[in-house]
Motif scaffolding. Sequence first.
Motif, short mmCIF file in Angstrom:
data_model
loop_
_atom_site.label_atom_id
_atom_site.label_comp_id
_atom_site.label_asym_id
_atom_site.label_seq_id
_atom_site.Cartn_x
_atom_site.Cartn_y
_atom_site.Cartn_z
N UNK A 216 31.50 46.73 46.63
CA UNK A 216 31.83 45.39 47.13
C UNK A 216 32.64 44.59 46.11
N UNK A 217 32.36 44.79 44.83
CA UNK A 217 33.15 44.10 43.80
C UNK A 217 34.59 44.61 43.84
N UNK A 218 34.76 45.92 43.94
CA UNK A 218 36.12 46.47 43.99
C UNK A 218 36.86 45.96 45.22
N UNK A 219 36.17 45.97 46.37
CA UNK A 219 36.81 45.50 47.60
C UNK A 219 37.13 44.01 47.51
N UNK A 220 36.17 43.24 47.01
CA UNK A 220 36.36 41.79 46.91
C UNK A 220 37.50 41.43 45.98
N UNK A 221 37.59 42.14 44.88
CA UNK A 221 38.68 41.87 43.93
C UNK A 221 40.02 42.29 44.53
N UNK A 222 40.00 43.42 45.22
CA UNK A 222 41.25 43.90 45.85
C UNK A 222 41.75 42.89 46.87
N UNK A 223 40.82 42.31 47.61
CA UNK A 223 41.20 41.30 48.60
C UNK A 223 41.86 40.09 47.92
N UNK A 224 41.43 39.81 46.69
CA UNK A 224 42.01 38.69 45.94
C UNK A 224 43.28 39.11 45.20
N UNK A 225 43.72 40.35 45.45
CA UNK A 225 44.94 40.82 44.80
C UNK A 225 44.74 41.28 43.38
N UNK A 226 43.51 41.56 43.01
CA UNK A 226 43.21 42.00 41.65
C UNK A 226 42.57 43.38 41.68
N UNK A 227 42.69 44.09 40.59
CA UNK A 227 42.01 45.38 40.53
C UNK A 227 40.98 45.33 39.41
N UNK A 228 39.92 46.02 39.62
CA UNK A 228 38.86 46.07 38.62
C UNK A 228 38.29 47.48 38.61
#
Lengths: 222, 135
Positions: free
Chosen positions: A48-60
């Motif tokens: 969920x963190x990866x998906x949430x960050x991706x949605x914000x245009x960021x990668x983690x």
Amino acid sequence: MIVAERKPMAEIIGMVKDCKKVLVLACRGCVTVCSAGGEREAEILSSLIRLGMKKEGKSVETTIGSLVRQCDREYIDEIDQWKGQYDAVVSTACGVGVNFISNLRKDTMVYPALNTTFFGGSSEQGEWTEQCAGCGDCILHLTGGLCPVARCAKSLMNGPCGGSVDGKCEIAKDVECVWQSIHDRLCSFDRSAQMEVITPIRDWSTAGHGGPRKTVRDDLTV
Amino acid sequence: MSFDPAITLFSCHYTSQQSCAEEGNELEQLGFPSSIRLVRVPCTGKLQVTTLLQAFEDGADGVYVVGCPADGCHNVKGSVRAAKRVAAVRAALEELGVEGGRVEMYHLPRGLHPEFVEKGKEMDGRIRDLGPSPF
């Protein structure tokens, strides 16, 4: 056990929004048993963190780790095995675990993934209920083993109050009146006279009102 | 804006039997959308939340699960467990500000039934309306 539940994802994403690498650190203690912060929940949270960050245009980049417990010094040391793999730790332990990491790892930023809610037990599969308030002055021997501090909405020492109707509390129809239950249980042991005993005004200093609590066992310190 | 969605379907062995019929060509002949990638699993009760989330991470615009009828699962409660996990993923997507309709659970009869194709078309249409995944 200590019962907890995951924080809203928006709150967690807000914590890690500037991170490039996150260690999602599970605890194999209480929060595994209450399905809030064990290894499985850490895997879900990582995704969920990866998906949430991706949605914000960021990668983690996320790494998943787990400790036997996050409330003992010797286990916290095991965090070293992930050294260099994270900018911050997202702990799925209870608040004790987050505090312990903060106490012991001065250079590690740690964020809480959970809201720690109460001391409770599993009343049925998938449901946990508060049973103990950790007030530091147990009176269960006087109340049939049922705790009015944790389970009475008013934490009354001399109940029930006028809001008790048909064994239910006035705050909600699905909440038992624990004082009714105390009465019924004492009666079943022929100890109803205990209900007549007035409990005096209580000293709440043991319940945290006297500051952070500490237990020292001299026989265990060397 | 029209686009070609990528949809991942996890279906239990029993409700996706028609995917094997006619050497796998029958579904196509019945009009099953080509946007749907079918993953057969022994029982949908084995699916984990992470499996469904991984499908989104792998680029799916929509994910759905087809399992046995809730009161007639071959493995007793498998499809009910799957429905619970789909609901958990839907709630998580909504927490992230993503349409919960991108994930769905269908309970369908086992064997060859037109509903399997109908639900595929329904999901294909829904995801086309929603547009590309924000992930």
